[in-house]
Design a protein around this motif. Structure first.
Motif, PDB file in Angstrom:
ATOM      1  N   ASN A  45       0.831  -1.202   0.000  1.00 43.79           N
ATOM      2  CA  ASN A  45       0.000   0.000   0.000  1.00 43.79           C
ATOM      3  C   ASN A  45       0.863   1.248   0.000  1.00 43.79           C
ATOM      4  OD1 ASN A  45      -2.406   1.509   0.104  1.00 43.79           O
ATOM      5  ND2 ASN A  45      -3.331   0.076   1.559  1.00 43.79           N
ATOM      6  N   VAL A  46       0.226   2.381  -0.278  1.00 46.96           N
ATOM      7  CA  VAL A  46       0.935   3.658  -0.380  1.00 46.96           C
ATOM      8  C   VAL A  46       0.031   4.794   0.095  1.00 46.96           C
ATOM      9  CG1 VAL A  46       2.558   3.140  -2.244  1.00 46.96           C
ATOM     10  CG2 VAL A  46       0.217   3.751  -2.812  1.00 46.96           C
ATOM     11  N   CYS A  47       0.666   5.889   0.536  1.00 50.08           N
ATOM     12  CA  CYS A  47      -0.066   7.122   0.821  1.00 50.08           C
ATOM     13  C   CYS A  47       0.911   8.286   0.759  1.00 50.08           C
ATOM     14  CB  CYS A  47      -0.764   7.081   2.180  1.00 50.08           C
ATOM     15  SG  CYS A  47       0.317   7.440   3.593  1.00 50.08           S
ATOM     16  N   PHE A  48       0.384   9.496   0.652  1.00 45.98           N
ATOM     17  CA  PHE A  48       1.218  10.688   0.718  1.00 45.98           C
ATOM     18  C   PHE A  48       1.213  11.236   2.136  1.00 45.98           C
ATOM     19  CE2 PHE A  48       0.718  10.517  -3.847  1.00 45.98           C
ATOM     20  CZ  PHE A  48       1.976  10.909  -4.275  1.00 45.98           C
ATOM     21  N   GLY A  49       2.401  11.665   2.601  1.00 47.49           N
ATOM     22  CA  GLY A  49       2.518  12.239   3.930  1.00 47.49           C
ATOM     23  C   GLY A  49       3.730  13.142   3.994  1.00 47.49           C
ATOM     24  N   GLY A  50       4.184  13.442   5.209  1.00 47.51           N
ATOM     25  CA  GLY A  50       5.271  14.385   5.394  1.00 47.51           C
ATOM     26  C   GLY A  50       4.733  15.796   5.567  1.00 47.51           C
ATOM     27  N   LYS A  51       5.604  16.722   5.949  1.00 44.92           N
ATOM     28  CA  LYS A  51       5.168  18.072   6.290  1.00 44.92           C
ATOM     29  C   LYS A  51       4.459  18.778   5.150  1.00 44.92           C
ATOM     30  CE  LYS A  51       8.636  18.721   9.897  1.00 44.92           C
ATOM     31  NZ  LYS A  51       9.808  19.497  10.370  1.00 44.92           N
ATOM     32  N   ASP A  52       4.866  18.511   3.896  1.00 41.71           N
ATOM     33  CA  ASP A  52       4.207  19.155   2.762  1.00 41.71           C
ATOM     34  C   ASP A  52       3.392  18.174   1.931  1.00 41.71           C
ATOM     35  OD1 ASP A  52       6.191  17.699   1.548  1.00 41.71           O
ATOM     36  OD2 ASP A  52       7.192  19.405   0.606  1.00 41.71           O
ATOM     37  N   MET A  53       3.205  16.974   2.431  1.00 42.27           N
ATOM     38  CA  MET A  53       2.407  15.940   1.769  1.00 42.27           C
ATOM     39  C   MET A  53       2.934  15.586   0.380  1.00 42.27           C
ATOM     40  SD  MET A  53       0.089  14.845   3.798  1.00 42.27           S
ATOM     41  CE  MET A  53      -1.160  15.169   5.036  1.00 42.27           C
ATOM     42  N   LYS A  54       4.238  15.682   0.174  1.00 42.51           N
ATOM     43  CA  LYS A  54       4.828  15.345  -1.112  1.00 42.51           C
ATOM     44  C   LYS A  54       5.775  14.155  -1.022  1.00 42.51           C
ATOM     45  CE  LYS A  54       4.432  19.776  -3.496  1.00 42.51           C
ATOM     46  NZ  LYS A  54       5.174  20.815  -4.262  1.00 42.51           N
ATOM     47  N   THR A  55       5.695  13.406   0.061  1.00 44.08           N
ATOM     48  CA  THR A  55       6.483  12.186   0.194  1.00 44.08           C
ATOM     49  C   THR A  55       5.553  10.991   0.091  1.00 44.08           C
ATOM     50  OG1 THR A  55       8.155  13.251   1.573  1.00 44.08           O
ATOM     51  CG2 THR A  55       8.018  10.853   1.681  1.00 44.08           C
ATOM     52  N   LEU A  56       5.901  10.047  -0.782  1.00 49.28           N
ATOM     53  CA  LEU A  56       5.129   8.820  -0.919  1.00 49.28           C
ATOM     54  C   LEU A  56       5.654   7.812   0.094  1.00 49.28           C
ATOM     55  CD1 LEU A  56       2.965   7.397  -2.764  1.00 49.28           C
ATOM     56  CD2 LEU A  56       4.917   6.385  -3.967  1.00 49.28           C
TER      57      LEU A  56
END
Length: 296
Positions: free
Chosen positions: A269-280
């Motif tokens: 599975n995958v999702c976007f996250g991180g402080k700017d939501m640009k890390t998969l």
């Protein structure tokens, strides 16, 4: 034992992305690398990011939910999570969980307490909720395939008439089957504007796209690509990320634009996250990985 790969000794996987055209160049930075963040789990699944970008994911066989913070700190968020599989954050900030110990859909508050949102349909247990997506309007779509679990103490046979996709209304009072003709629905995700829903039929090795009606029902089913998926996500530009043997990215027209190999037995599975939501963030077998998607 879980090993966290900290900044000073980061381990970057040496992989070669297969990219197709200018869209891929805009998606991935020239120096993009798949980074292993943590390992030592039994099987990772269901990543979901909160509004701050912290990522929660399941270590399904160990019956717990983990948290990877935006500061790179790993912790246990929830023990005894009902064998949580897929996760997604609800509009009120609670964490939704496909908990298939008793084949239920849970809402978990940040203090660890939970409410069962769906315990049965038509007086019968679900087959085994697997993955879910929350519509901007508040309704919840979830898949209900049948995978026999060795920890079930009940009759392991399929409980519902088929393996369906369900919709739970925003007021959480009504559950309806909205897709009943798939062999084994698994991964599910919708577009940010709430107009389209993607559903992977993992048994048929196909992914379909539907139009979402105002009442939550689905229409205009069509083949998106002849590739199934375990989990999936959609970025803000409408690109679709499918999982299984690595991560395969398609543009909204169903054209493959990037293939991302992952050194794991299975990419779940995958999702976007991180402080700017640009890390998969990628859950794959015993590990958690990440990849910067600058063009997302």
């Amino acid at each position: 034992m879980i090993r966290v790969v900290v900044f000073l000794c980061q381990f970057f996987l040496t992989v070669s992305f297969t990219a197709y055209g200018q869209q891929a160049k805009r998606l991935l930075a020239p120096d993009a690398k798949v980074e292993k963040l943590a390992e030592g789990f039994r099987f990772t699944e269901g990543p979901a990011a909160d509004k701050q970008g912290n990522v929660y994911f399941t270590d399904q066989p160990n019956n717990r939910i983990m948290k990877w913070s935006v500061d790179g700190v790993l912790s246990v968020f929830h023990e005894n999570s009902g064998r949580a599989n897929g996760l997604y954050f609800d509009t009120d900030g609670s964490l939704l969980s496909c908990s298939d110990m008793e084949n239920e859909l849970w809402s978990i508050r940040m203090d660890g307490s939970h409410t069962v949102l769906v315990a049965n349909v038509g007086g019968k247990k679900l087959n085994g909720p697997n993955d879910l997506w929350v519509h901007p309007g508040g309704g919840i779509y979830f898949t209900d395939p049948h995978y026999k679990r060795d920890y079930w103490t009940r009759n392991p046979q399929m409980q519902q008439p088929g393996q369906y996709v369900y919709y739970l209304s925003p007021d959480r009072k009504k559950v309806v089957a909205v897709a009943t003709d798939l062999m084994q629905p698994n991964g599910i995700a919708g577009t940010p504007d709430g107009k389209k829903l993607y559903v992977a039929d993992i048994e048929a090795n196909k992914t379909y796209v539907y139009d979402i009606r105002p009442n939550g029902t689905l229409s205009n089913k069509r083949l998106f690509t002849s590739l199934g998926s375990d989990g999936m996500t959609v970025d803000r530009n409408g690109n679709v990320y499918l999982t299984g043997r690595g991560v395969t990215v398609f543009n909204p027209a169903g054209e493959q634009i990037v293939y991302i190999p992952v050194k794991a037995r299975w990419t779940a599975n995958v999702c976007f996250g991180g402080k700017d939501m640009k890390t998969l963030f990628i859950t794959a077998s015993e590990c958690l990985y990440s990849l910067r998607i600058d063009g997302e």
